[in-house]
Write an enzyme that holds these catalytic residues in place. Structure first.
Site, mmCIF file in Angstrom:
data_model
loop_
_atom_site.group_PDB
_atom_site.id
_atom_site.type_symbol
_atom_site.label_atom_id
_atom_site.label_comp_id
_atom_site.label_asym_id
_atom_site.label_seq_id
_atom_site.Cartn_x
_atom_site.Cartn_y
_atom_site.Cartn_z
ATOM 1 N N GLY A 263 0.824 -1.199 0.000
ATOM 2 C CA GLY A 263 0.000 0.000 0.000
ATOM 3 C C GLY A 263 0.855 1.243 0.000
ATOM 4 O O GLY A 263 2.066 1.194 0.220
ATOM 5 N N GLY A 265 2.387 4.728 1.339
ATOM 6 C CA GLY A 265 2.663 5.310 2.643
ATOM 7 C C GLY A 265 4.027 4.923 3.178
ATOM 8 O O GLY A 265 4.730 4.081 2.623
ATOM 9 N N GLU A 288 -0.598 -1.562 -6.662
ATOM 10 C CA GLU A 288 -1.304 -0.436 -7.274
ATOM 11 C C GLU A 288 -0.367 0.739 -7.502
ATOM 12 O O GLU A 288 -0.296 1.289 -8.572
ATOM 13 C CB GLU A 288 -2.552 -0.052 -6.450
ATOM 14 N N ASN A 378 -8.577 8.715 4.970
ATOM 15 C CA ASN A 378 -8.404 8.766 3.512
ATOM 16 C C ASN A 378 -9.424 7.911 2.746
ATOM 17 O O ASN A 378 -9.919 8.310 1.709
ATOM 18 C CB ASN A 378 -6.998 8.267 3.129
ATOM 19 N N GLY A 382 -7.208 0.413 -2.014
ATOM 20 C CA GLY A 382 -7.165 -0.938 -2.558
ATOM 21 C C GLY A 382 -6.957 -2.013 -1.510
ATOM 22 O O GLY A 382 -6.885 -3.188 -1.848
ATOM 23 N N LYS A 402 0.439 9.460 18.588
ATOM 24 C CA LYS A 402 0.226 10.652 19.431
ATOM 25 C C LYS A 402 1.058 10.578 20.716
ATOM 26 O O LYS A 402 0.506 10.690 21.831
ATOM 27 C CB LYS A 402 -1.257 10.809 19.769
#
Lengths: 499, 499
Positions: A263, A265, A288, A378, A382, A402
């Site tokens: 993916g 990122g 992808e 987001n 996929g 965080k």
């Protein structure tokens, strides 16, 4: 210049300004644009459209491949143009409007959007805006750095606007493989049986009269925003590579590994980067988006071929890749996202699918989309196409966020995008949980032991122990299932005392 | 008699008693048996195994096609034989043991079990027990009323026990179509392009030496437990047929409709029965289980072909169908569940998929498996295979249960098997919600308005209104998301005052 890029003479007189082209789009229309992971997006006409919205009511449904660059979603949102948006986005301004309920966002599996459009379950599409590197002698539209949904949009839309982008390398021509399924009920098998199969054409063919306007631009793609690997992402990569080595040593996988999907990122990119020094050879991708790591793996000799729907690179990598395209040309193919993400091909090839989780729960369900169960980040992208149909599906996340005030492992995911049936491996910087063949009670133990941050381990064990008193296949105490989320909303930390 | 059913002479001397055959199974083994929706299950050896467990420690992993009949799961559970069980079950005694955590139950998409076994992600399988109507001259095992996972179990297991069932009609021979995918990474497309395509063989071929024992039985399949249509299921059918007529009149569907899939159970069977009087012609099915309604549709001339993995009928219908098999023979095929439920074929054919929900939430997520989010009912079965890949996915449920003390529509599903990305239509006796192309906030309004019972409509509106104050793509107030479920657990009703 235009004659080299618009090689079909009959179309030369359709060159016009973005503002003029944007006039084809009227209030209430459904518009499709190219663009997938910020690559190959239409960069001029959407902005001209936003400009026009200053002086007239203009609300559209915007459908893309995936995310856009160049603040296009931001500008359109601020101009109030977006009534509906699908199937994916990553823009902060748009995200806020979605979460205020001002823009209706339909979050879809990326392989499915054009299937819905083709069968008139959404749409019809009025205008498509497609970025192209060139139009061929016979009118074929050659996409740029992404295919996304562009081919089907061009085929299905009533009118098509082409944005010829002079900044996109002519070397892109020939990389694409455009294949469109036949309509049902007479559809045939998708003939791809290896990542490198070419089964279609290198440009998109539609009736010439549908090309209603051509616009010229020189704006470059927005660069990737992926961050470099850090200590935690390096640990995630290392756990995963150890696991894969173990699978190879047990004879379950060959040292070539099945084709990889990763993916978009920082985490997925960092994990792939870790393969440069791993003992796997002749790797391939059927994914992808192709990121910096894909080309690093090719440069290191580890990867022999990559199939994707887009190329999204950092500025430096972009320059290097496109100045040396001859080195990569025979190792690349760009496909429609319907093909790159097709369940049929994913299951046939038996991919290793690696995607990022926003949060996971102790039973292995995954939230990819909703912060606190309510606010869209987001979209699923996929990840569902790949996780459901892969050889095995890996989800990676850092165990905390965080500054430790959020645990990525929770008693119950606050929104479920991938459930226990589809999640095989969870990996954090703390370790890896192999969930294959395990019942939920067994999953809980291995996820809590291996993947949670020490700050939260006892909290999760306490929850699980309490839930067990009520029994069940998947023990929960529903009144406590979201207590970490509620505490975070109220106090700023999932911990009883903020760190 | 044996010679007609065991036509391979070399195998005649392997006929033995169930007890003797069961001795092939030892403590700790993984055993696969035939059986799918109570049809074609192995009926003798499992019972002999339970008998042996009285006198020696015997714990196995049992993998089936889907559910078994004849209390086999009950007897094995009571004997303490089941350590692990996958991928589906419907037995009350086993269910209780699962929910007490005594049997580890792994709930899988029905198309995936043999894929996991084949790639050594579960297993290896030591012994397979396969019910057969006959063994052919060349040793081919002819399944009975189900194929399920039998073919792959026989291929993958080290040893195979065949249960020849004399009560099963010889007319079954020729109905089956056994097709097994090649191993990855050299797998080819699954060549089915219409429901009636035959692509394989009519029996299962394995090396003869693997057939370690043959047992003879005359026990008939357990009859279907499906209830007749009632007022509510008739309303559900009527809403759905109105919707489909509307789709046809808008030109989105042809009057033939795409091939139909219907899950097992009373509601799906009743809906299909409703098609007898609906204006659709030349219907086909590409489904997993063929129930009474399939044959009613054939008798009425409405259905021309049905592909399934099993035939599960009421006692009366069973008699009628098998006494008149010549009437149905050319309209039927039985396939491995990996093929009947394969994402590749489901998406290619573009099925209308109809499955039953246990509960749905106001945003269109579906719980198919867990009562109160914790206690397993049956398992996801094939619903995920079909819903994800269908032309559109319909989930049906009555709007209330337990005399109105349970609402099937809740603020948030307590367990998520099918999420918003995969659920297109929800239908209850109250009405139908068409969720296609809608954002979550739009889905909430149409589901609450159209599908909820009047007893609960205001409760759900109040929840949604409260959730909206916190905003988001999918508004929730997490501390209240399960308040109906908790109230039911504590008071016996989701209503503030029990009805």
């Amino acid at each position: 210049m235009s004659e080299q890029r618009i090689r079909c003479a009959a179309l030369l007189d359709r060159v016009t300004t973005p503002a003029k082209a944007a006039e084809l789009i009227r209030d209430g229309m459904t518009v499709g644009t190219s663009g997938f992971t910020r690559a190959g997006d239409a960069k001029e006409v959407p902005i001209a459209l936003a400009e026009r919205a200053r002086t007239e009511p203009l609300h559209i449904t915007l459908i893309t491949g995936a995310s856009l660059g160049h603040d296009v979603d931001k500008v359109l949102t601020e101009a109030g143009v977006l009534a509906r948006r699908m199937p994916f986005q990553v823009d902060t301004t748009l995200r806020r409007a979605i979460n205020r309920g001002e823009v209706m966002f339909i979050d879809q599996h990326l392989s499915e959007t054009v299937e819905l459009l083709r069968s008139n379950q959404i749409g019809p599409m009025d205008v498509a805006i497609i970025e192209a590197v060139a139009i061929t002698e016979d009118g074929g539209i050659v996409p740029t750095t992404s295919v996304g949904n562009s081919a089907s949009f061009a085929i299905l839309a009533e009118k098509v606007i082409v944005e010829i982008n002079l900044s996109q390398s002519p070397a892109l021509e020939g990389l694409h493989d455009i294949w469109i399924p036949k309509p049902r009920p007479t559809r045939e098998p998708l003939p791809i049986v290896t990542p490198h199969d070419r089964v279609g054409t290198t440009s998109v063919h539609i009736p010439l009269e549908k090309i209603a306007a051509i616009v010229i631009t020189e704006k470059a793609d927005s660069a990737s925003t992926v961050l470099p690997a850090d200590e935690d992402t390096a640990l995630i990569a290392s756990h995963l590579i150890e696991f894969l080595k173990h699978e190879v040593s047990r004879g379950r996988l060959s040292a070539q590994l099945p084709p990889l999907q990763a993916g978009i990122g920082t985490i997925a990119n960092a994990v792939l980067a870790g393969f440069v020094n791993a003992p796997f050879e002749n790797l391939t991708m059927y994914s992808e988006v192709l990121q910096d790591s894909t080309f690093d793996l090719m440069d290191s000799g580890k990867m022999t071929f990559a199939s994707g729907s887009s190329i999204t690179l950092s500025a430096a990598k972009h320059k290097q890749v496109f100045q040396n395209m001859d080195r990569y040309r025979d190792k690349l193919v760009l496909r429609p996202q319907e093909v790159s993400n097709h369940p049929e091909v994913i299951r046939r090839l038996g991919l290793i699918a690696l995607n990022t989780a926003l949060e996971v729960d102790i039973y292995g369900n995954v939230n990819s989309t909703h912060v606190g169960g309510t606010h869209m980040m987001n979209g699923i992208g996929g990840s569902g196409d790949f996780a459901r149909n892969a050889y095995f599906a890996i989800f990676a996340t850092k165990s905390i966020a965080k500054n430790g005030n959020v645990s990525s492992v929770v008693p119950m995911v606050s929104h479920c995008d991938h459930n226990e049936h589809d999640v095989d491996i969870i990996v954090t910087e703390q370790g890896l949980a192999d969930l294959r063949g395990l019942a939920p009670r067994e999953r809980a133990r291995v996820i809590i032991d291996n993947c949670t941050h020490p700050l939260y381990r006892d909290l999760l064990r306490d929850y699980y122990r309490d839930a067990l008193t009520l029994g069940g296949q998947t023990p929960h105490r529903l009144e406590r299932a979201f207590e970490l989320h509620v505490r975070y909303r109220e106090t700023g930390s999932m911990l009883a005392t903020a760190v």
